[in-house]
Structures are given as C-alpha cells and as structure tokens.
Write an enzyme that holds these catalytic residues in place. Structure first.
Site, PDB file in Angstrom:
ATOM      1  N   GLU A  72       0.825  -1.197   0.000  1.00 23.29           N
ATOM      2  CA  GLU A  72       0.000   0.000   0.000  1.00 23.29           C
ATOM      3  C   GLU A  72       0.866   1.256   0.000  1.00 23.29           C
ATOM      4  O   GLU A  72       0.600   2.208  -0.733  1.00 23.29           O
ATOM      5  CB  GLU A  72      -0.943  -0.033   1.209  1.00 23.29           C
ATOM      6  CG  GLU A  72      -1.992  -1.124   1.137  1.00 23.29           C
ATOM      7  CD  GLU A  72      -1.473  -2.546   1.412  1.00 23.29           C
ATOM      8  OE1 GLU A  72      -2.180  -3.505   1.066  1.00 23.29           O
ATOM      9  OE2 GLU A  72      -0.365  -2.702   1.975  1.00 23.29           O
ATOM     10  N   HIS A 118      10.897  14.095  10.884  1.00 23.10           N
ATOM     11  CA  HIS A 118      12.016  14.145   9.940  1.00 23.10           C
ATOM     12  C   HIS A 118      11.584  14.058   8.481  1.00 23.10           C
ATOM     13  O   HIS A 118      12.235  14.653   7.616  1.00 23.10           O
ATOM     14  CB  HIS A 118      13.003  13.007  10.211  1.00 23.10           C
ATOM     15  CG  HIS A 118      13.727  13.161  11.506  1.00 23.10           C
ATOM     16  ND1 HIS A 118      14.771  12.343  11.846  1.00 23.10           N
ATOM     17  CD2 HIS A 118      13.586  14.017  12.546  1.00 23.10           C
ATOM     18  CE1 HIS A 118      15.234  12.682  13.037  1.00 23.10           C
ATOM     19  NE2 HIS A 118      14.517  13.698  13.478  1.00 23.10           N
TER      20      HIS A 118
END
Length: 165
Positions: A72, A118
């Site tokens: 996915e 991040h």
C-alpha cells in the site's frame, strides 16, 4: 483536518472503526472504500485514489491499510508529493538515546514520531494484520499530533525526494 482513508480487504473492519474514531476527534474523513468486503480486491485500485487526494491537496493527510501495509505504501509513494510511512507495530532502535542521554523510545512509537518530524510523512500505511484496534488508534493519534520539525536538513531532503519523481 481532512483525512483520506482506504484499505483493501485485510483492513476492511478496522477502517470502519478508525473512521469513527477520527470523526469523534473532530476530523473530516474522505473514505475511498471499499464499500463492501471483497476478498479478491487489488490494493492498488483502492490506494491510488486516496493517495491522489493527498497529492492533489484535497486531503491534508491519508491513512491507508493493508495486510502488511508495505504494498500500500509502495502505491501511495508513486504519487509526487506523497510521503507514505509504514507502521506495523512497536519497534525500538538499538541503543537509541535522547538528547539528555536517557534511553529513547520507551513506548516503541518513535518510528511514528520520526516519520512526521524528519520526513513530514503525509500518509500513514498501517499493517492491519499486525495491529490491534487499540494500537491503530494510538498510532494514528500520535502520528497526527506530531508536527514536522521544519529543520533545514529535513526540508532539503524532502525537496530532493520530490525532485526524484
């Protein structure tokens, strides 16, 4: 926040519960299906429209599910501007320590935090066969609440990602 949701057959029941959970927290959900359980469905057909909605800005975030979440995420990451991260359960980095020298990631959820801080992940791909309903809710809540750090080095890297595709 408007959140794109979708799954293949592996996360069919979990997605219904997740949508209720998100709406109870005040989020608006765009459910891209499936409307009925079909054990022979193909995840790319279901994931692509939700990923496109995030890429096009129709939704700020996306949460997708499958058996492992891996395939996915691969589909979602084909869309420019989508940064899909996979989560299949708690994990702790070897020897990880916080800035103050204490052991990091006591809850095993830093991988979720880091995907937002991040990487500014905007799609979360969940492994429906590996997570309980409570784990899904906790993961999603933490992931949505974690902001992107905005640090120059992370912005630079994300810009490079967008230049690759």
């Amino acid at each position: 926040m408007r959140i794109a949701l979708t799954t293949d057959h592996a996360g069919f029941e979990q997605l219904k519960k997740l949508q209720q959970f998100l709406e109870s927290k005040g989020h608006q959900c765009a459910n891209f299906g499936p409307a009925v359980l079909d054990s022979t469905d193909d995840y790319p057909d279901l994931i692509a429209p939700a990923a496109k909605a995030v890429a096009d800005g129709q939704c700020q975030m996306g949460i997708i599910m499958g058996g492992s979440g891996q395939g996915e995420a691969m589909v979602a990451n084909r869309f420019k501007g989508v940064r899909a991260a996979v989560y299949y359960g708690p994990a702790t980095a070897q020897g990880a320590v916080d800035a103050d020298g204490t052991a990091a990631d006591e809850d095993g959820l830093d991988i979720l935090r880091l995907s937002r801080q991040h990487n500014d992940a905007n799609v979360l791909s969940l492994a429906a066969r590996f997570l309980t309903e409570a784990q899904i809710e906790a993961a999603v809540q933490l992931w949505l609440a974690t902001p992107f750090s905005g640090q120059e080095r992370h912005q630079r890297r994300i810009k490079k990602l967008d230049e690759v595709v």
